[in-house]
Design a protein around this motif. Sequence first.
Motif, PDB file in Angstrom:
ATOM      1  N   GLY A 118      10.310  -5.115   4.048  1.00  0.00           N
ATOM      2  CA  GLY A 118      10.540  -4.721   2.820  1.00  0.00           C
ATOM      3  C   GLY A 118      11.385  -5.902   2.222  1.00  0.00           C
ATOM      4  N   ALA A 119      12.418  -6.377   3.046  1.00  0.00           N
ATOM      5  CA  ALA A 119      13.392  -7.286   2.441  1.00  0.00           C
ATOM      6  C   ALA A 119      12.864  -8.609   2.304  1.00  0.00           C
ATOM      7  N   LEU A 120      11.897  -9.213   3.223  1.00  0.00           N
ATOM      8  CA  LEU A 120      11.164 -10.140   3.252  1.00  0.00           C
ATOM      9  C   LEU A 120      10.167 -10.485   2.206  1.00  0.00           C
ATOM     10  N   THR A 121       9.505  -9.287   2.038  1.00  0.00           N
ATOM     11  CA  THR A 121       8.459  -9.238   0.891  1.00  0.00           C
ATOM     12  C   THR A 121       9.207  -9.317  -0.545  1.00  0.00           C
ATOM     13  N   ALA A 122      10.305  -8.688  -0.613  1.00  0.00           N
ATOM     14  CA  ALA A 122      11.117  -9.085  -1.850  1.00  0.00           C
ATOM     15  C   ALA A 122      11.643 -10.581  -2.122  1.00  0.00           C
ATOM     16  N   ALA A 123      11.836 -11.153  -0.960  1.00  0.00           N
ATOM     17  CA  ALA A 123      12.054 -12.644  -1.025  1.00  0.00           C
ATOM     18  C   ALA A 123      10.772 -13.419  -1.558  1.00  0.00           C
ATOM     19  N   LEU A 124       9.697 -12.910  -1.555  1.00  0.00           N
ATOM     20  CA  LEU A 124       8.556 -13.494  -2.021  1.00  0.00           C
ATOM     21  C   LEU A 124       8.543 -13.702  -3.508  1.00  0.00           C
ATOM     22  N   LEU A 125       9.406 -12.745  -4.087  1.00  0.00           N
ATOM     23  CA  LEU A 125       9.505 -12.690  -5.677  1.00  0.00           C
ATOM     24  C   LEU A 125      10.054 -14.179  -6.242  1.00  0.00           C
ATOM     25  N   LEU A 126      10.849 -15.063  -5.425  1.00  0.00           N
ATOM     26  CA  LEU A 126      11.160 -16.468  -5.933  1.00  0.00           C
ATOM     27  C   LEU A 126      10.039 -17.489  -5.976  1.00  0.00           C
ATOM     28  N   LEU A 127       8.543 -16.711  -5.643  1.00  0.00           N
ATOM     29  CA  LEU A 127       7.350 -17.922  -5.708  1.00  0.00           C
ATOM     30  C   LEU A 127       7.397 -18.258  -7.062  1.00  0.00           C
ATOM     31  N   ASN A 128       7.152 -19.501  -7.139  1.00  0.00           N
ATOM     32  CA  ASN A 128       6.586 -19.903  -8.693  1.00  0.00           C
ATOM     33  C   ASN A 128       5.431 -20.990  -8.759  1.00  0.00           C
ATOM     34  N   ALA A 129       5.189 -21.634  -9.774  1.00  0.00           N
ATOM     35  CA  ALA A 129       4.010 -22.459  -9.499  1.00  0.00           C
ATOM     36  C   ALA A 129       4.140 -23.773  -9.065  1.00  0.00           C
ATOM     37  N   HIS A 130       5.354 -24.290  -8.343  1.00  0.00           N
ATOM     38  CA  HIS A 130       5.834 -25.416  -7.839  1.00  0.00           C
ATOM     39  C   HIS A 130       5.072 -25.540  -6.492  1.00  0.00           C
ATOM     40  N   MET A 131       4.913 -26.536  -5.867  1.00  0.00           N
ATOM     41  CA  MET A 131       4.153 -26.750  -4.518  1.00  0.00           C
ATOM     42  C   MET A 131       5.219 -26.422  -3.386  1.00  0.00           C
ATOM     43  N   TRP A 132       6.437 -26.319  -3.583  1.00  0.00           N
ATOM     44  CA  TRP A 132       7.627 -26.217  -2.637  1.00  0.00           C
ATOM     45  C   TRP A 132       7.393 -24.620  -2.105  1.00  0.00           C
ATOM     46  N   LEU A 137      -1.391 -14.667 -13.842  1.00  0.00           N
ATOM     47  CA  LEU A 137      -1.747 -14.197 -12.405  1.00  0.00           C
ATOM     48  C   LEU A 137      -0.433 -14.332 -11.647  1.00  0.00           C
ATOM     49  N   LEU A 138       0.549 -15.233 -11.741  1.00  0.00           N
ATOM     50  CA  LEU A 138       1.840 -15.432 -11.303  1.00  0.00           C
ATOM     51  C   LEU A 138       2.646 -14.138 -11.545  1.00  0.00           C
ATOM     52  N   SER A 139       2.548 -13.683 -12.812  1.00  0.00           N
ATOM     53  CA  SER A 139       3.395 -12.626 -13.070  1.00  0.00           C
ATOM     54  C   SER A 139       2.736 -11.314 -12.667  1.00  0.00           C
ATOM     55  N   GLY A 140       1.366 -11.127 -12.359  1.00  0.00           N
ATOM     56  CA  GLY A 140       0.962 -10.001 -11.798  1.00  0.00           C
ATOM     57  C   GLY A 140       1.064  -9.942 -10.232  1.00  0.00           C
ATOM     58  N   VAL A 141       1.219 -11.146  -9.593  1.00  0.00           N
ATOM     59  CA  VAL A 141       1.705 -11.220  -8.195  1.00  0.00           C
ATOM     60  C   VAL A 141       2.939 -10.987  -7.864  1.00  0.00           C
ATOM     61  N   ARG A 142       3.958 -11.151  -8.749  1.00  0.00           N
ATOM     62  CA  ARG A 142       5.428 -10.690  -8.791  1.00  0.00           C
ATOM     63  C   ARG A 142       5.365  -9.323  -8.880  1.00  0.00           C
ATOM     64  N   THR A 143       4.739  -8.877  -9.652  1.00  0.00           N
ATOM     65  CA  THR A 143       4.790  -7.234 -10.029  1.00  0.00           C
ATOM     66  C   THR A 143       4.328  -6.313  -8.673  1.00  0.00           C
ATOM     67  N   VAL A 144       3.292  -6.953  -8.240  1.00  0.00           N
ATOM     68  CA  VAL A 144       2.737  -6.305  -7.003  1.00  0.00           C
ATOM     69  C   VAL A 144       3.765  -6.394  -5.944  1.00  0.00           C
ATOM     70  N   LEU A 145       4.335  -7.689  -5.792  1.00  0.00           N
ATOM     71  CA  LEU A 145       5.135  -7.733  -4.802  1.00  0.00           C
ATOM     72  C   LEU A 145       6.698  -6.703  -4.882  1.00  0.00           C
ATOM     73  N   ALA A 146       6.858  -6.858  -6.164  1.00  0.00           N
ATOM     74  CA  ALA A 146       8.016  -5.893  -6.286  1.00  0.00           C
ATOM     75  C   ALA A 146       7.781  -4.450  -6.052  1.00  0.00           C
ATOM     76  N   LEU A 147       6.774  -3.975  -6.283  1.00  0.00           N
ATOM     77  CA  LEU A 147       6.594  -2.643  -6.011  1.00  0.00           C
ATOM     78  C   LEU A 147       6.141  -2.473  -4.671  1.00  0.00           C
ATOM     79  N   ASP A 148       5.589  -3.592  -4.093  1.00  0.00           N
ATOM     80  CA  ASP A 148       5.317  -3.394  -2.514  1.00  0.00           C
ATOM     81  C   ASP A 148       6.726  -3.506  -1.635  1.00  0.00           C
ATOM     82  N   ALA A 149       7.536  -4.060  -2.102  1.00  0.00           N
ATOM     83  CA  ALA A 149       8.850  -4.279  -1.333  1.00  0.00           C
ATOM     84  C   ALA A 149       9.469  -2.898  -1.533  1.00  0.00           C
ATOM     85  N   ALA A 150       9.530  -2.242  -2.829  1.00  0.00           N
ATOM     86  CA  ALA A 150      10.200  -1.033  -3.002  1.00  0.00           C
ATOM     87  C   ALA A 150       9.619   0.053  -2.040  1.00  0.00           C
ATOM     88  N   VAL A 151       8.105   0.118  -2.069  1.00  0.00           N
ATOM     89  CA  VAL A 151       7.511   1.202  -1.381  1.00  0.00           C
ATOM     90  C   VAL A 151       8.102   1.052   0.085  1.00  0.00           C
TER      91      VAL A 151
END
Length: 494
Positions: free
Chosen positions: A362-376, A444-458
């Motif tokens: 769950g904690a590592l899924t929450a870390a994915l909320l930092l993803l953005n549109a940059h290649m890094w 899509l990026l906003s949708g991905v973050r929403t899903v990851l936030a709910l996923d981490a919470a569950v």
Amino acid sequence: MALDTTTSSSTGPRGRDRAPRGRARPPARAGLVLFILCAAQFMVALDFSVLNVALPALGPDLGLSTSALQWAVTAFALPSGGFLLLFGRMGDLYGRRRLFLAGLALFGAASLLATLAQDPASFLAGRALQGLGAAAIVPTGMSLLTTTFPEGPARDRALSVSGTLLSLGFTVGMVAGGVLTDVLGWRSTMGLLALFALIVLPLAPGLLPESRTPERPRLDVPGAVTVTAGLLSLIYALSTAADRGFGGADVIVTLVAGVLLLTVFAAVESRTPQPLVSLPMLRRRTVAWGNLGGLVTFSMMSTVIFVLTLYLQEVLGLSAFETGLVFGAQGLLSAFAGPYAAKVIGRFGAPRTLAGSLAGQGALTAALLLLNAHMWSVWLAVAAVSLAGVCHLGAIVSYGLTVTSGVPDEEQGLATGLVTSTQQVGVTVGIPLLGVLATTSGDLLSGVRTVLALDAAVVLVAAVAAGLGLRAGRTAGAARAASGTVETESFGAR
């Protein structure tokens, strides 16, 4: 490690499986038995993902429309999930080795049929038969493993290897599917599965011990019909919803039918003298909370993989092969960490490892909320999903041990059927319940973050719930032991 299929640390003479005549198998034979069982489990795990990246090439070749491509996955998922409990119990009653070999033979023949298919009907028939074979292989293979290796370090190590290969098989399938499709065409993905079965099947009869309950109770036919039909309806509804949403009439009808049939199944089991599923077993804390942990880890991790695949290709513009390499790193790290899972469980126990692994996932899924549109962000995705995969592996191994520990050998097929049903339903429900939020969002990026936030919470909530639930059971068990109570608990942890 010696193998003695007549021995179980948790049961007396009544709980022993029928074992082959002769002396206990030598350590070398134990390794070969584990190899056969894990190779079969790896083959089935491979099938869950190897075809996914080949679907765009498969459709035009066979004449399957884009909307019909989901049936390449659904045709396998329906029987593989729907018949797990039935086949697990049939293995208990009529011989696990016998049913395992039959499932392996059917899986190999079905893979060959799918490889050579020239039209949609024959291909989908092959996929459905593959799923039926997998439904026999998975619970009987797992129960052969748990009855062959006694509770303790031997079983911990065996399930650690099995869990590692299960996790690795899914990841290898994603990478291998892309490579094979590019180099040899989509048929090679099905041919690979046929080759696996061809290698394993000739070795299995001489190595695997027969194992079944000494008693021969009658099969609970009403229970078998209602639970199989209920699971088929539920998996169809969820698989279809993943592609078309929950608004379709067929999705609504089959979802309601699945819930009603499973309700009828529960009522039937409460009145049947020889039930397919023992309701007292379901009331055990280890079974209830262990399966909850398994359901969450599979459903939420499959959702992470789904939305990350969309993110990497649609937002960052990676190719299918490059995306596969991102998940390949996860598989390699999980394979490296796999041998240590048994040591962690031996140190902290399966229940604590399950709760801790869910918390890490769950904690590592929450870390994915930092993803953005940059290649890094690729490197963040690689690091977070790889470490989350290690926690996911820990949850897989520890939930299997939690559920099956303390279960009499004559009910191991039922317990492992519950474990593998949880796995199949978990893989099926995550994407339609959460994944569709990513595709229906305007951005899509906003949708991905929403899903990851709910996923981490569950996952984090499940970690706390499972930890508290299993701890309460251990505390109650210790109190009974201290007071000299010798009754068998029906809802206490063993």
